[in-house]
Design a protein around this motif. Structure first.
Motif, PDB file in Angstrom:
ATOM      1  N   MET A  18      -9.745 -65.505   2.414  1.00  0.00           N
ATOM      2  CA  MET A  18     -10.143 -64.317   3.155  1.00  0.00           C
ATOM      3  C   MET A  18     -10.844 -63.356   2.194  1.00  0.00           C
ATOM      4  O   MET A  18     -10.316 -63.022   1.141  1.00  0.00           O
ATOM      5  N   SER A  19     -12.010 -62.898   2.552  1.00  0.00           N
ATOM      6  CA  SER A  19     -12.810 -62.086   1.640  1.00  0.00           C
ATOM      7  C   SER A  19     -12.212 -60.696   1.466  1.00  0.00           C
ATOM      8  O   SER A  19     -11.556 -60.156   2.339  1.00  0.00           O
ATOM      9  N   THR A  20     -12.446 -60.105   0.311  1.00  0.00           N
ATOM     10  CA  THR A  20     -11.991 -58.746   0.071  1.00  0.00           C
ATOM     11  C   THR A  20     -13.006 -57.767   0.644  1.00  0.00           C
ATOM     12  O   THR A  20     -14.179 -58.066   0.775  1.00  0.00           O
ATOM     13  N   ILE A  21     -12.527 -56.567   0.953  1.00  0.00           N
ATOM     14  CA  ILE A  21     -13.395 -55.581   1.610  1.00  0.00           C
ATOM     15  C   ILE A  21     -13.242 -54.209   0.967  1.00  0.00           C
ATOM     16  O   ILE A  21     -13.607 -53.214   1.564  1.00  0.00           O
ATOM     17  N   PHE A  22     -12.715 -54.177  -0.253  1.00  0.00           N
ATOM     18  CA  PHE A  22     -12.387 -52.890  -0.841  1.00  0.00           C
ATOM     19  C   PHE A  22     -13.630 -52.207  -1.388  1.00  0.00           C
ATOM     20  O   PHE A  22     -14.542 -52.836  -1.914  1.00  0.00           O
ATOM     21  N   SER A  23     -13.641 -50.884  -1.249  1.00  0.00           N
ATOM     22  CA  SER A  23     -14.800 -50.075  -1.608  1.00  0.00           C
ATOM     23  C   SER A  23     -14.303 -48.673  -1.897  1.00  0.00           C
ATOM     24  O   SER A  23     -13.098 -48.423  -1.975  1.00  0.00           O
ATOM     25  N   ALA A  24     -15.230 -47.760  -2.029  1.00  0.00           N
ATOM     26  CA  ALA A  24     -14.846 -46.362  -2.235  1.00  0.00           C
ATOM     27  C   ALA A  24     -14.084 -45.829  -1.029  1.00  0.00           C
ATOM     28  O   ALA A  24     -13.193 -44.992  -1.147  1.00  0.00           O
ATOM     29  N   GLU A  25     -14.437 -46.346   0.162  1.00  0.00           N
ATOM     30  CA  GLU A  25     -13.795 -45.877   1.390  1.00  0.00           C
ATOM     31  C   GLU A  25     -12.407 -46.475   1.560  1.00  0.00           C
ATOM     32  O   GLU A  25     -11.491 -45.811   2.054  1.00  0.00           O
ATOM     33  N   ILE A  26     -12.237 -47.755   1.181  1.00  0.00           N
ATOM     34  CA  ILE A  26     -10.949 -48.438   1.281  1.00  0.00           C
ATOM     35  C   ILE A  26     -10.644 -49.033  -0.083  1.00  0.00           C
ATOM     36  O   ILE A  26     -11.074 -50.140  -0.395  1.00  0.00           O
ATOM     37  N   SER A  27      -9.881 -48.339  -0.887  1.00  0.00           N
ATOM     38  CA  SER A  27      -9.577 -48.852  -2.216  1.00  0.00           C
ATOM     39  C   SER A  27      -8.322 -49.720  -2.181  1.00  0.00           C
ATOM     40  O   SER A  27      -7.415 -49.500  -1.367  1.00  0.00           O
ATOM     41  N   LEU A  28      -8.289 -50.706  -3.058  1.00  0.00           N
ATOM     42  CA  LEU A  28      -7.110 -51.563  -3.161  1.00  0.00           C
ATOM     43  C   LEU A  28      -5.889 -50.731  -3.531  1.00  0.00           C
ATOM     44  O   LEU A  28      -4.784 -50.975  -3.020  1.00  0.00           O
ATOM     45  N   GLN A  29      -6.066 -49.748  -4.376  1.00  0.00           N
ATOM     46  CA  GLN A  29      -4.948 -48.897  -4.773  1.00  0.00           C
ATOM     47  C   GLN A  29      -4.357 -48.166  -3.569  1.00  0.00           C
ATOM     48  O   GLN A  29      -3.133 -48.060  -3.418  1.00  0.00           O
ATOM     49  N   THR A  30      -5.236 -47.670  -2.679  1.00  0.00           N
ATOM     50  CA  THR A  30      -4.768 -46.972  -1.482  1.00  0.00           C
ATOM     51  C   THR A  30      -3.997 -47.909  -0.575  1.00  0.00           C
ATOM     52  O   THR A  30      -2.945 -47.545  -0.027  1.00  0.00           O
ATOM     53  N   VAL A  31      -4.507 -49.119  -0.398  1.00  0.00           N
ATOM     54  CA  VAL A  31      -3.829 -50.082   0.467  1.00  0.00           C
ATOM     55  C   VAL A  31      -2.479 -50.489  -0.125  1.00  0.00           C
ATOM     56  O   VAL A  31      -1.490 -50.648   0.591  1.00  0.00           O
ATOM     57  N   ARG A  32      -2.420 -50.641  -1.438  1.00  0.00           N
ATOM     58  CA  ARG A  32      -1.136 -50.962  -2.078  1.00  0.00           C
ATOM     59  C   ARG A  32      -0.120 -49.845  -1.872  1.00  0.00           C
ATOM     60  O   ARG A  32       1.062 -50.104  -1.613  1.00  0.00           O
ATOM     61  N   ARG A  33      -0.578 -48.609  -1.984  1.00  0.00           N
ATOM     62  CA  ARG A  33       0.328 -47.473  -1.725  1.00  0.00           C
ATOM     63  C   ARG A  33       0.788 -47.487  -0.269  1.00  0.00           C
ATOM     64  O   ARG A  33       1.967 -47.252   0.026  1.00  0.00           O
ATOM     65  N   SER A  34      -0.141 -47.784   0.625  1.00  0.00           N
ATOM     66  CA  SER A  34       0.205 -47.848   2.040  1.00  0.00           C
ATOM     67  C   SER A  34       1.225 -48.945   2.310  1.00  0.00           C
ATOM     68  O   SER A  34       2.166 -48.767   3.094  1.00  0.00           O
ATOM     69  N   LEU A  35       1.057 -50.082   1.663  1.00  0.00           N
ATOM     70  CA  LEU A  35       2.000 -51.182   1.847  1.00  0.00           C
ATOM     71  C   LEU A  35       3.402 -50.786   1.389  1.00  0.00           C
ATOM     72  O   LEU A  35       4.397 -51.121   2.048  1.00  0.00           O
ATOM     73  N   ARG A  36       3.500 -50.068   0.279  1.00  0.00           N
ATOM     74  CA  ARG A  36       4.817 -49.631  -0.186  1.00  0.00           C
ATOM     75  C   ARG A  36       5.494 -48.733   0.856  1.00  0.00           C
ATOM     76  O   ARG A  36       6.711 -48.830   1.088  1.00  0.00           O
ATOM     77  N   LEU A  63      -1.932 -61.810   9.463  1.00  0.00           N
ATOM     78  CA  LEU A  63      -2.474 -61.576   8.123  1.00  0.00           C
ATOM     79  C   LEU A  63      -1.667 -62.336   7.066  1.00  0.00           C
ATOM     80  O   LEU A  63      -2.236 -62.924   6.146  1.00  0.00           O
ATOM     81  N   LEU A  64      -0.348 -62.326   7.206  1.00  0.00           N
ATOM     82  CA  LEU A  64       0.499 -63.038   6.251  1.00  0.00           C
ATOM     83  C   LEU A  64       0.117 -64.512   6.194  1.00  0.00           C
ATOM     84  O   LEU A  64      -0.068 -65.086   5.111  1.00  0.00           O
ATOM     85  N   ALA A  65      -0.019 -65.142   7.363  1.00  0.00           N
ATOM     86  CA  ALA A  65      -0.365 -66.566   7.407  1.00  0.00           C
ATOM     87  C   ALA A  65      -1.754 -66.819   6.833  1.00  0.00           C
ATOM     88  O   ALA A  65      -1.967 -67.781   6.086  1.00  0.00           O
ATOM     89  N   ALA A  66      -2.709 -65.958   7.181  1.00  0.00           N
ATOM     90  CA  ALA A  66      -4.075 -66.131   6.672  1.00  0.00           C
ATOM     91  C   ALA A  66      -4.111 -66.050   5.152  1.00  0.00           C
ATOM     92  O   ALA A  66      -4.784 -66.842   4.482  1.00  0.00           O
ATOM     93  N   GLU A  67      -3.368 -65.108   4.600  1.00  0.00           N
ATOM     94  CA  GLU A  67      -3.351 -64.944   3.147  1.00  0.00           C
ATOM     95  C   GLU A  67      -2.608 -66.078   2.441  1.00  0.00           C
ATOM     96  O   GLU A  67      -2.781 -66.287   1.242  1.00  0.00           O
ATOM     97  N   ALA A  68      -1.799 -66.811   3.201  1.00  0.00           N
ATOM     98  CA  ALA A  68      -1.127 -67.991   2.631  1.00  0.00           C
ATOM     99  C   ALA A  68      -1.962 -69.256   2.783  1.00  0.00           C
ATOM    100  O   ALA A  68      -1.544 -70.328   2.345  1.00  0.00           O
ATOM    101  N   GLY A  69      -3.144 -69.125   3.417  1.00  0.00           N
ATOM    102  CA  GLY A  69      -4.052 -70.257   3.528  1.00  0.00           C
ATOM    103  C   GLY A  69      -4.223 -70.832   4.907  1.00  0.00           C
ATOM    104  O   GLY A  69      -4.915 -71.848   5.078  1.00  0.00           O
TER     105      GLY A  69
END
Length: 269
Positions: free
Chosen positions: A1-19, A228-234
């Motif tokens: 699954m391709s990544t989509i992170f940018s200035a608008e959606i940062s990986l750091q922000t999503v990680r904080r959201s996941l926590r 999403l969980l299943a997709a990220e597992a392949g």
């Protein structure tokens, strides 16, 4: 699954959201765990087997207390409370108790799933199993995990060796559902699983414990986090005719790889 992170959606922000989502799911899970084994009054919703209990509502209250405080600008869709719109591009989708029927009759197979979307794209998800104290999580393009362990689908490719989970909306056609299950059985699938805990079915697919899922219009609360969980597992996805699907499509097939996915399409036609 391709990544989509940018200035608008940062990986750091999503990680904080996941926590935050993990904290919310675990808060709801503590409520659910406290009610398990009690005899709870049931309030009917759309169908005799579709109902809500104090456990659902208590879990939802605990989850929303966390989410509304930490995500003051996000939309929130929760199964019992409905839509809280803040006109945001970000939406959190909550099921305070996935598997209520199992919960009520004493089957220890239920979870608390939460998903985060940006517009119509899944970004992150968590599925918490209250009795096992187990947390499954995924971030788009970053893999699927249970705790700190990376998850991968298995490599079974034959229908005769495959366990297939089946899930459907309460509003879907009973005869059509039975026809799909019958076709899969006639084509030699190892076992059809109807656990009535859809989110955990995706955990099992992502963990390599089952091979495929047939989703006949389940509600978004039931499958967004698990998808999403299943997709990220392949896992791979398509519609019932073998065509490409997007994250928000609610009828699809899902399998551990393209070979088995193609066999599923052939089996149900």
């Amino acid at each position: 699954m391709s990544t989509i992170f940018s200035a608008e959606i940062s990986l750091q922000t999503v990680r904080r959201s996941l926590r935050v989502m993990v904290s919310a799911a675990e808060a709801g899970g503590r409520v659910v765990r406290g009610y398990f084994g009690e005899e709870l009054r049931q309030k009917k919703k759309t169908h005799e087997s579709d109902f809500v209990t104090r456990a659902d509502l208590g879990s939802e209250s605990a989850i929303l207390s966390v989410l509304t405080r930490k995500f003051p600008k996000y939309n929130i869709i929760s199964e019992e409370a409905g839509m809280l719109s803040r006109h945001s591009d970000f939406t959190v989708v909550v099921d305070p108790l996935d598997g209520t029927y199992n919960f009520v009759i004493g089957i220890p197979n239920f979870t608390v799933p939460i998903a985060l979307l940006y517009r119509k794209m899944l970004l992150a998800s968590v599925i918490y199993h209250p009795l096992l104290h187990t947390t499954y999580s995924a971030i788009r393009g970053q893999g699927a995990y249970v705790g700190n362990r990376r998850l991968h689908v298995n490599k079974v490719r034959e229908l005769s060796h495959s366990t297939i989970a089946f899930m459907a909306s309460y509003r879907s056609s009973g005869p059509r559902n039975h026809d799909i299950i019958s076709r899969l059985t006639r084509h030699g699938s190892k076992r059809i699983l109807t656990s009535w805990s859809p989110a955990y079915d995706y955990c099992m697919l992502a963990s390599g414990k089952i091979e495929a899922i047939v989703n006949v219009g389940a509600e978004i609360h039931d499958y967004y986090a698990g998808r999403l969980l299943a997709a990220e597992a392949g896992a791979r996805f398509c519609d019932f005719d073998g065509r490409r699907v997007v994250d928000t499509d609610h009828r699809f097939l899902c399998a551990n790889g393209s070979k088995l996915l193609n066999k599923l399409v052939t089996s149900i036609q």
